[in-house]
Enzyme design. Sequence first.
Site, PDB file in Angstrom:
ATOM      1  N   SER A  27       0.812  -1.224   0.000  1.00  0.00           N
ATOM      2  CA  SER A  27       0.000   0.000   0.000  1.00  0.00           C
ATOM      3  C   SER A  27       0.845   1.274   0.000  1.00  0.00           C
ATOM      4  O   SER A  27       1.915   1.341   0.614  1.00  0.00           O
ATOM      5  CB  SER A  27      -0.905   0.008   1.227  1.00  0.00           C
ATOM      6  OG  SER A  27      -1.455   1.290   1.367  1.00  0.00           O
ATOM      7  N   SER A  31      -0.573   4.122   1.024  1.00  0.00           N
ATOM      8  CA  SER A  31      -1.181   5.028   2.008  1.00  0.00           C
ATOM      9  C   SER A  31      -0.221   5.489   3.106  1.00  0.00           C
ATOM     10  O   SER A  31      -0.233   6.672   3.466  1.00  0.00           O
ATOM     11  CB  SER A  31      -2.419   4.382   2.639  1.00  0.00           C
ATOM     12  OG  SER A  31      -3.409   4.239   1.649  1.00  0.00           O
ATOM     13  N   LYS A  86     -14.114  -3.383   4.017  1.00  0.00           N
ATOM     14  CA  LYS A  86     -14.868  -2.121   4.033  1.00  0.00           C
ATOM     15  C   LYS A  86     -16.328  -2.298   4.431  1.00  0.00           C
ATOM     16  O   LYS A  86     -16.933  -1.400   5.006  1.00  0.00           O
ATOM     17  CB  LYS A  86     -14.800  -1.441   2.652  1.00  0.00           C
ATOM     18  CG  LYS A  86     -13.444  -0.836   2.344  1.00  0.00           C
ATOM     19  CD  LYS A  86     -13.495  -0.042   1.048  1.00  0.00           C
ATOM     20  CE  LYS A  86     -12.117   0.465   0.661  1.00  0.00           C
ATOM     21  NZ  LYS A  86     -12.169   1.310  -0.532  1.00  0.00           N
ATOM     22  N   ASP A 102     -13.964   7.739  -0.264  1.00  0.00           N
ATOM     23  CA  ASP A 102     -13.581   7.349  -1.627  1.00  0.00           C
ATOM     24  C   ASP A 102     -14.290   8.202  -2.686  1.00  0.00           C
ATOM     25  O   ASP A 102     -13.674   8.684  -3.629  1.00  0.00           O
ATOM     26  CB  ASP A 102     -13.908   5.869  -1.879  1.00  0.00           C
ATOM     27  CG  ASP A 102     -12.961   4.934  -1.147  1.00  0.00           C
ATOM     28  OD1 ASP A 102     -11.784   5.294  -0.970  1.00  0.00           O
ATOM     29  OD2 ASP A 102     -13.399   3.842  -0.746  1.00  0.00           O
ATOM     30  N   ALA A 158     -21.021  -1.806 -10.922  1.00  0.00           N
ATOM     31  CA  ALA A 158     -22.067  -1.746  -9.898  1.00  0.00           C
ATOM     32  C   ALA A 158     -21.609  -2.449  -8.629  1.00  0.00           C
ATOM     33  O   ALA A 158     -22.418  -2.881  -7.811  1.00  0.00           O
ATOM     34  CB  ALA A 158     -23.354  -2.374 -10.429  1.00  0.00           C
ATOM     35  N   GLY A 177     -18.683  -2.400  -5.208  1.00  0.00           N
ATOM     36  CA  GLY A 177     -18.447  -1.482  -4.096  1.00  0.00           C
ATOM     37  C   GLY A 177     -17.881  -0.142  -4.547  1.00  0.00           C
ATOM     38  O   GLY A 177     -18.253   0.909  -4.011  1.00  0.00           O
ATOM     39  N   ALA A 178     -16.992  -0.158  -5.527  1.00  0.00           N
ATOM     40  CA  ALA A 178     -16.350   1.085  -5.971  1.00  0.00           C
ATOM     41  C   ALA A 178     -17.377   2.030  -6.589  1.00  0.00           C
ATOM     42  O   ALA A 178     -17.377   3.240  -6.320  1.00  0.00           O
ATOM     43  CB  ALA A 178     -15.235   0.771  -6.966  1.00  0.00           C
ATOM     44  N   ARG A 233     -22.030  -4.915 -16.417  1.00  0.00           N
ATOM     45  CA  ARG A 233     -22.116  -6.164 -17.182  1.00  0.00           C
ATOM     46  C   ARG A 233     -23.387  -6.910 -16.794  1.00  0.00           C
ATOM     47  O   ARG A 233     -24.168  -7.288 -17.648  1.00  0.00           O
ATOM     48  CB  ARG A 233     -20.865  -7.012 -16.888  1.00  0.00           C
ATOM     49  CG  ARG A 233     -20.805  -8.305 -17.620  1.00  0.00           C
ATOM     50  CD  ARG A 233     -19.476  -8.986 -17.376  1.00  0.00           C
ATOM     51  NE  ARG A 233     -19.195  -9.187 -15.944  1.00  0.00           N
ATOM     52  CZ  ARG A 233     -18.063  -9.669 -15.472  1.00  0.00           C
ATOM     53  NH1 ARG A 233     -17.085  -9.989 -16.305  1.00  0.00           N
ATOM     54  NH2 ARG A 233     -17.886  -9.828 -14.176  1.00  0.00           N
ATOM     55  N   GLY A 263      -6.669   6.620 -11.583  1.00  0.00           N
ATOM     56  CA  GLY A 263      -7.219   6.950 -10.267  1.00  0.00           C
ATOM     57  C   GLY A 263      -6.190   7.255  -9.190  1.00  0.00           C
ATOM     58  O   GLY A 263      -6.538   7.233  -8.005  1.00  0.00           O
TER      59      GLY A 263
HETATM   60  P1  ATR Z   1     -15.424  -3.564  -6.310  1.00  0.00           P
HETATM   61  O1  ATR Z   1     -15.703  -3.524  -4.859  1.00  0.00           O
HETATM   62  O2  ATR Z   1     -13.990  -3.325  -6.685  1.00  0.00           O
HETATM   63  O3  ATR Z   1     -16.343  -2.681  -7.101  1.00  0.00           O
HETATM   64  P2  ATR Z   1     -16.960  -5.920  -6.973  1.00  0.00           P
HETATM   65  O4  ATR Z   1     -18.008  -5.585  -5.983  1.00  0.00           O
HETATM   66  O5  ATR Z   1     -16.497  -7.331  -7.104  1.00  0.00           O
HETATM   67  O6  ATR Z   1     -15.637  -5.088  -6.743  1.00  0.00           O
HETATM   68  O7  ATR Z   1     -17.460  -5.397  -8.390  1.00  0.00           O
HETATM   69  C1  ATR Z   1     -16.696  -5.548  -9.528  1.00  0.00           C
HETATM   70  C2  ATR Z   1     -17.346  -4.776 -10.650  1.00  0.00           C
HETATM   71  O8  ATR Z   1     -16.537  -4.903 -11.828  1.00  0.00           O
HETATM   72  C3  ATR Z   1     -18.711  -5.277 -11.037  1.00  0.00           C
HETATM   73  O9  ATR Z   1     -19.462  -4.197 -11.531  1.00  0.00           O
HETATM   74  C4  ATR Z   1     -18.389  -6.278 -12.157  1.00  0.00           C
HETATM   75  O10 ATR Z   1     -19.447  -6.522 -13.042  1.00  0.00           O
HETATM   76  P3  ATR Z   1     -20.566  -7.660 -12.678  1.00  0.00           P
HETATM   77  O11 ATR Z   1     -21.438  -7.052 -11.627  1.00  0.00           O
HETATM   78  O12 ATR Z   1     -21.280  -7.888 -13.954  1.00  0.00           O
HETATM   79  O13 ATR Z   1     -19.777  -8.847 -12.201  1.00  0.00           O
HETATM   80  C5  ATR Z   1     -17.309  -5.496 -12.863  1.00  0.00           C
HETATM   81  N1  ATR Z   1     -16.414  -6.301 -13.705  1.00  0.00           N
HETATM   82  C6  ATR Z   1     -15.374  -7.033 -13.326  1.00  0.00           C
HETATM   83  N2  ATR Z   1     -14.754  -7.601 -14.382  1.00  0.00           N
HETATM   84  C7  ATR Z   1     -15.426  -7.187 -15.485  1.00  0.00           C
HETATM   85  C8  ATR Z   1     -15.276  -7.398 -16.887  1.00  0.00           C
HETATM   86  N3  ATR Z   1     -14.311  -8.162 -17.404  1.00  0.00           N
HETATM   87  N4  ATR Z   1     -16.153  -6.819 -17.733  1.00  0.00           N
HETATM   88  C9  ATR Z   1     -17.145  -6.050 -17.234  1.00  0.00           C
HETATM   89  N5  ATR Z   1     -17.336  -5.791 -15.918  1.00  0.00           N
HETATM   90  C10 ATR Z   1     -16.488  -6.353 -15.063  1.00  0.00           C
END
Ligand code: ATR
Length: 278
Positions: free
Chosen positions: A14, A16, A65, A101, A127, A129-130, A151, A241
């Site tokens: 990290s 941070s 988190k 964040d 969609a 956590g980020a 997706r 970012g």
């Molecule tokens: P984080 O907390 O980092 O947001 P997460 O909750 O696992 O991690 O969410 C990952 C996000 O990246 C989701 O929106 C996921 O899409 P899905 O909800 O359809 O799974 C998206 N994601 C990860 N890999 C992807 C890819 N190759 N193409 C499109 N979306 C992707």
Amino acid sequence: MDRYALIGHPVEHSTSPLIHAAFARQTQQELSYQALLAPLDGFSDTVRMFRAEGGRGANITVPFKIEACSLATRLTERARLAGAVNTLTFGDDIIIGDNTDGIGLVRDLIINLGCPLAGRHVLLLGAGGAARGAIFPLFQTKPVSLTIANRSIERAQELRAAFAPHAGQTAFTAGGFEDLGGWEFDVVINATSASLKKEALHLPRNIFAPDAFAYDMMYGASDTPFLAWARAAGVARLSDGLGMLVEQAAESFALWRGVRPNSASVLSNLRRKLASKG
Ligand code: ATR
């Protein structure tokens, strides 16, 4: 000396601690900030011990988190809506959970990158956590529209349902990537984890309005796959970012210490370091 920590699993790579040490030097605050590895099943014990040893606050990272939400005895509105906490502040009988964040993202875009959000059409990809952490702070900047595309469409629609009451004047829609065809956006923010996995997103190429800005929450020494794709689609204004990382740290630091550090100099130093690794 007041103690702070980043608690996560893993934490050893990290940045941070470097960022907070720089903020502390700059603002002449006497504090220490360490990276603290918590066992996967031992997050709350790690926090308890750190607090008992005099810890004043902590940043929380992957994968804790969400768990940090239930540990907090009081949540700020933005943390409650994000469903995730990245900043804990310890009082005598209270643990305040906040999430910096999203405001970090917004400050990076508006202040560091000169990319206004008010009155713009903003697309948020993802969609998880980020993305969730970004929505409420994005609404507060008053974009004319905010579109969530993911997706899996159901997850995007779940977020829409959860955040619709907070949209204010912003037109708020959600759908899948294929629904984006025919629409143009001024600001496109990638909050998926695809770049982390070096995967490309399958997006229509023509989603960018003239002079659009492409932003990836991930960062690296060179373009992330999303930024490389946006560049190839003709986008000239792009950012990763790294600034969001620095700004969320600055916001936590300001919450804890009551003084806002100068994030620009810390960001440019980090950028230089990162470029020399590339
Ligand atoms: P984080 O907390 O980092 O947001 P997460 O909750 O696992 O991690 O969410 C990952 C996000 O990246 C989701 O929106 C996921 O899409 P899905 O909800 O359809 O799974 C998206 N994601 C990860 N890999 C992807 C890819 N190759 N193409 C499109 N979306 C992707």
